[in-house]
Design an enzyme around this catalytic site. Structure first.
Site, PDB file in Angstrom:
ATOM      1  N   ASP A  57       5.481 -19.818   1.950  1.00 25.15           N
ATOM      2  CA  ASP A  57       5.563 -21.279   1.257  1.00 25.15           C
ATOM      3  C   ASP A  57       4.838 -21.505   0.029  1.00 25.15           C
ATOM      4  OD1 ASP A  57       2.931 -21.919   1.766  1.00 25.15           O
ATOM      5  OD2 ASP A  57       3.265 -23.410   2.600  1.00 25.15           O
ATOM      6  N   HIS A  72       0.985  -1.817  -0.056  1.00 30.43           N
ATOM      7  CA  HIS A  72      -0.139   0.166  -0.114  1.00 30.43           C
ATOM      8  C   HIS A  72       0.514   0.968  -0.327  1.00 30.43           C
ATOM      9  CE1 HIS A  72      -4.203  -0.980   0.577  1.00 30.43           C
ATOM     10  NE2 HIS A  72      -3.354  -2.320   0.372  1.00 30.43           N
TER      11      HIS A  72
END
Length: 341
Positions: free
Chosen positions: A266, A79
């Protein structure tokens, strides 16, 4: 359809440009992957050599208190950097409620207090030396590391901006219902390529999202049809409907973005996208492009996350170079959450 997309892009670009009056000329790489003058790994080696360990220690405290703040602080950098560049303008407070914090995409954004916590600790050791923009970048890296991801080198040397405008955030952040054409356009405007897009999307392998950000488009009113997105796995959709109420516009109920390993950085995200169990339309959109879909398929089948980790370090470095203020531009603030009006 092609004409509609062109019109949308042109309108967004024109409105975004209108928000930029008075913007200082930032330093920015001409092409993704090229260095930016004023940024360097170890920028604070002489002036605040302990800064990275200070940030890491505070981040350990933060995520031990609430692990979901790690993914929140990773989102925080997106952001910041995608709106006016990586200049900590997301931290600036508008009394008139016309700043980036007040924009629709900032709804539910967390991490403001935690960035101030880290900044206060750094100020104790190195007064008026380290920018809030650099703290945001280091905190995002450590959020990944503390989620079992890579602790990649972070370039520092950014300075903090003095302008925060709502319409910049409304226009520059890709919505979660974006299609692949729109996603590639949003990223290309920022000097990022298709690989940056598909790699950085992997950030959704950790954390949660509110029902209000996806339920209408994915579960209850796909493309205005009044029904479910047909590409969404039906079993997964049923579980989401149990959590997200139909017709509730500001439903702040949260669900995990990666159901198999929501706190571990992951390859679970890519396996979700490949199996049609990703959360956002913008996630599934990666399967609608030759290059991004090939990367998703490769990561979904990979036995090791090493390639993704290496690519992620590069992509985060590229994003961290967007429109940065360096040298005499911008400022160093004692407190990140200064008022702009």
């Amino acid at each position: 359809m092609a004409l509609r997309r062109l019109v949308v892009v042109v309108v967004v670009a024109a409105v975004a440009a209108s928000c930029r009056q008075g913007l200082a000329f930032p330093a920015m790489s001409a092409l993704p992957g090229l260095p930016v003058a004023g940024l360097a790994v170890g920028f604070y080696n002489a002036t605040c050599p302990q800064v990275e360990e200070l940030v890491l220690a505070e981040m350990r405290d933060i995520v031990q208190r609430d692990w979901t703040l790690g993914p929140a602080l990773l989102r925080f950098m997106f952001h910041d950097c995608l709106v006016r560049g990586c200049d900590a303008s997301i931290m600036l407070i508008s009394r008139n409620r016309t700043g980036e914090q007040d924009a629709a995409p900032s709804y539910g954004l967390r991490g403001y207090d935690e960035i101030e916590q880290i900044k206060a600790k750094v100020e104790e050791e190195c007064p008026m030396t380290v920018s809030c923009a650099d703290i945001i970048a280091m905190a995002a890296r450590d959020a990944v590391y503390l989620s079992q991801g890579p602790r990649y080198p972070v370039e520092t040397g950014r300075r903090d901006g003095k302008v925060s405008v709502m319409c910049d955030a409304n226009n520059d952040l890709p919505p979660p219902f974006s299609n692949i054409v729109d996603l590639k356009t949003y990223f290309s405007v920022k000097g990022l390529g298709w690989k940056d897009l598909v790699v950085l999307s992997g950030s959704h392998t950790i954390g949660r999202a509110q029902c209000s950000t996806f339920a209408a488009d994915r579960l209850y009113n796909f493309s205005g049809s009044g029904g479910q997105d047909p590409s969404l796995n039906k079993t997964y959709a049923a579980s989401l409907r149990e959590a997200c109420e139909a017709g509730l516009q500001n439903d702040n109920t949260t669900v995990y973005m990666d159901t198999s390993s929501p706190s571990t950085f992951d390859l679970g995200y890519y396996r979700d996208v490949y199996s049609n169990t990703s959360l956002f339309l913008s996630d599934q959109a990666l399967m609608h492009d030759r290059w991004t879909s090939a990367y998703v398929e490769r990561m979904a089948a990979a036995a090791s996350p090493d390639e993704f980790f290496s690519d992620y370090a590069v992509a985060m470095t590229n994003m961290g170079r967007i429109e940065v203020l360096t040298g005499d531009n911008g400022e160093i603030r004692k407190t990140c959450g200064a008022h702009v009006d």
